[in-house]
Scaffold this motif. Sequence first.
Motif, PDB file in Angstrom:
ATOM      1  N   LEU A 162      75.061   7.862  16.034  1.00  0.00           N
ATOM      2  CA  LEU A 162      74.023   7.295  15.220  1.00  0.00           C
ATOM      3  C   LEU A 162      73.255   7.663  15.790  1.00  0.00           C
ATOM      4  O   LEU A 162      73.153   7.499  16.730  1.00  0.00           O
ATOM      5  N   PRO A 163      72.143   7.957  14.966  1.00  0.00           N
ATOM      6  CA  PRO A 163      70.444   7.700  15.324  1.00  0.00           C
ATOM      7  C   PRO A 163      69.920   6.870  15.939  1.00  0.00           C
ATOM      8  O   PRO A 163      70.520   5.415  15.046  1.00  0.00           O
ATOM      9  N   LEU A 164      69.316   6.345  16.943  1.00  0.00           N
ATOM     10  CA  LEU A 164      69.071   5.133  17.325  1.00  0.00           C
ATOM     11  C   LEU A 164      67.609   4.951  16.314  1.00  0.00           C
ATOM     12  O   LEU A 164      66.991   6.229  16.128  1.00  0.00           O
ATOM     13  N   LEU A 165      67.073   4.018  16.052  1.00  0.00           N
ATOM     14  CA  LEU A 165      66.099   3.327  14.829  1.00  0.00           C
ATOM     15  C   LEU A 165      65.869   2.014  15.089  1.00  0.00           C
ATOM     16  O   LEU A 165      65.810   1.552  15.573  1.00  0.00           O
ATOM     17  N   ALA A 166      64.515   2.410  15.222  1.00  0.00           N
ATOM     18  CA  ALA A 166      63.610   1.272  14.705  1.00  0.00           C
ATOM     19  C   ALA A 166      62.200   1.331  14.416  1.00  0.00           C
ATOM     20  O   ALA A 166      62.194   2.305  13.938  1.00  0.00           O
ATOM     21  N   TYR A 190      60.868   4.500  13.826  1.00  0.00           N
ATOM     22  CA  TYR A 190      61.441   6.011  14.876  1.00  0.00           C
ATOM     23  C   TYR A 190      62.780   5.520  15.290  1.00  0.00           C
ATOM     24  O   TYR A 190      63.595   5.116  15.387  1.00  0.00           O
ATOM     25  N   PHE A 191      63.054   7.215  15.813  1.00  0.00           N
ATOM     26  CA  PHE A 191      64.682   7.753  15.388  1.00  0.00           C
ATOM     27  C   PHE A 191      64.552   8.356  16.409  1.00  0.00           C
ATOM     28  O   PHE A 191      63.907   9.274  16.458  1.00  0.00           O
ATOM     29  N   ARG A 192      65.939   8.707  17.593  1.00  0.00           N
ATOM     30  CA  ARG A 192      66.326  10.163  17.840  1.00  0.00           C
ATOM     31  C   ARG A 192      67.525  10.809  17.567  1.00  0.00           C
ATOM     32  O   ARG A 192      68.567   9.308  16.925  1.00  0.00           O
ATOM     33  N   PRO A 193      67.980  11.445  17.674  1.00  0.00           N
ATOM     34  CA  PRO A 193      66.752  12.201  18.212  1.00  0.00           C
ATOM     35  C   PRO A 193      66.235  12.759  16.682  1.00  0.00           C
ATOM     36  O   PRO A 193      66.290  12.546  15.778  1.00  0.00           O
ATOM     37  N   PRO A 194      65.378  13.932  17.480  1.00  0.00           N
ATOM     38  CA  PRO A 194      64.232  14.515  16.525  1.00  0.00           C
ATOM     39  C   PRO A 194      64.965  14.947  14.846  1.00  0.00           C
ATOM     40  O   PRO A 194      65.643  15.637  15.656  1.00  0.00           O
ATOM     41  N   GLY A 195      64.920  14.409  14.000  1.00  0.00           N
ATOM     42  CA  GLY A 195      65.510  15.457  12.933  1.00  0.00           C
ATOM     43  C   GLY A 195      66.521  14.354  12.805  1.00  0.00           C
ATOM     44  O   GLY A 195      67.335  15.093  11.240  1.00  0.00           O
ATOM     45  N   ALA A 196      66.960  13.221  12.547  1.00  0.00           N
ATOM     46  CA  ALA A 196      67.808  12.601  12.866  1.00  0.00           C
ATOM     47  C   ALA A 196      68.234  12.418  11.261  1.00  0.00           C
ATOM     48  O   ALA A 196      69.444  11.894  10.898  1.00  0.00           O
ATOM     49  N   GLY A 217      58.395  11.289  23.403  1.00  0.00           N
ATOM     50  CA  GLY A 217      59.363   9.826  23.882  1.00  0.00           C
ATOM     51  C   GLY A 217      61.170  10.688  23.935  1.00  0.00           C
ATOM     52  O   GLY A 217      61.463  10.062  23.156  1.00  0.00           O
ATOM     53  N   GLY A 218      60.900  12.152  22.489  1.00  0.00           N
ATOM     54  CA  GLY A 218      62.671  12.463  22.841  1.00  0.00           C
ATOM     55  C   GLY A 218      62.775  11.430  21.014  1.00  0.00           C
ATOM     56  O   GLY A 218      64.185  11.635  20.839  1.00  0.00           O
ATOM     57  N   GLY A 219      62.159  11.213  20.905  1.00  0.00           N
ATOM     58  CA  GLY A 219      62.266  10.969  19.292  1.00  0.00           C
ATOM     59  C   GLY A 219      60.966  10.909  17.862  1.00  0.00           C
ATOM     60  O   GLY A 219      60.349  12.320  18.085  1.00  0.00           O
TER      61      GLY A 219
END
Length: 202
Positions: free
Chosen positions: A4-8, A117-123, A173-175
Amino acid sequence: MSRLPLLALLVACGPAPGSTTPEAQGEVPMDSESAPPDDGPPGAQDPAPAAEPEAPAEDGPPILAAHNRFRARHCAPPLTWSKELVAESGRWAKNLAAHHCAFEHNPDPRFGENLAYFRPPGALSQEKVAEEWYREIEHYNFKRPGFSMDAGHFTQLVWVGTQRIGCSSVECGGGELWVCNYDPPGNMEGDFDRNVRREGCK
């Protein structure tokens, strides 16, 4: 198993003059695993508007359409896509990217602001960004209207008095970092009972 994408998420609100309430501070604690890194890679991309900078409610980008679908559930009028707010959100997104992908709010009190903010881009799609903010409805107490650190994105999204929105995103930042600005700003102290309605418009 897929990851799952990391999300802030971070919410800012338009404070009443001289207010010292949490909504004036516009800060939400973040999970350190989800937060953007302190030192993103050099050469972060310039912020990208979500779509053409000016459009009526029915012709805007997916994030606008998602906002308006959720707002309709609460009898909040549809937002329009603002060229001014696209530019404003783009400037702030570019500023954050230039500062090692910082995750902070614009101190300008003229507009409301939601960040994600989430990683990776497009997630996450544009619709999913808005959905993540809307899901905070689970933490809002309609019986005691007021600002909640756990529901500030939701209340800004459905705020009846807000009329315009503009969003931009930037990779850093990779996200992927999203900035949405709202006018007039929501989450104003003392106005929640009139501006945050229950589903079904009750």
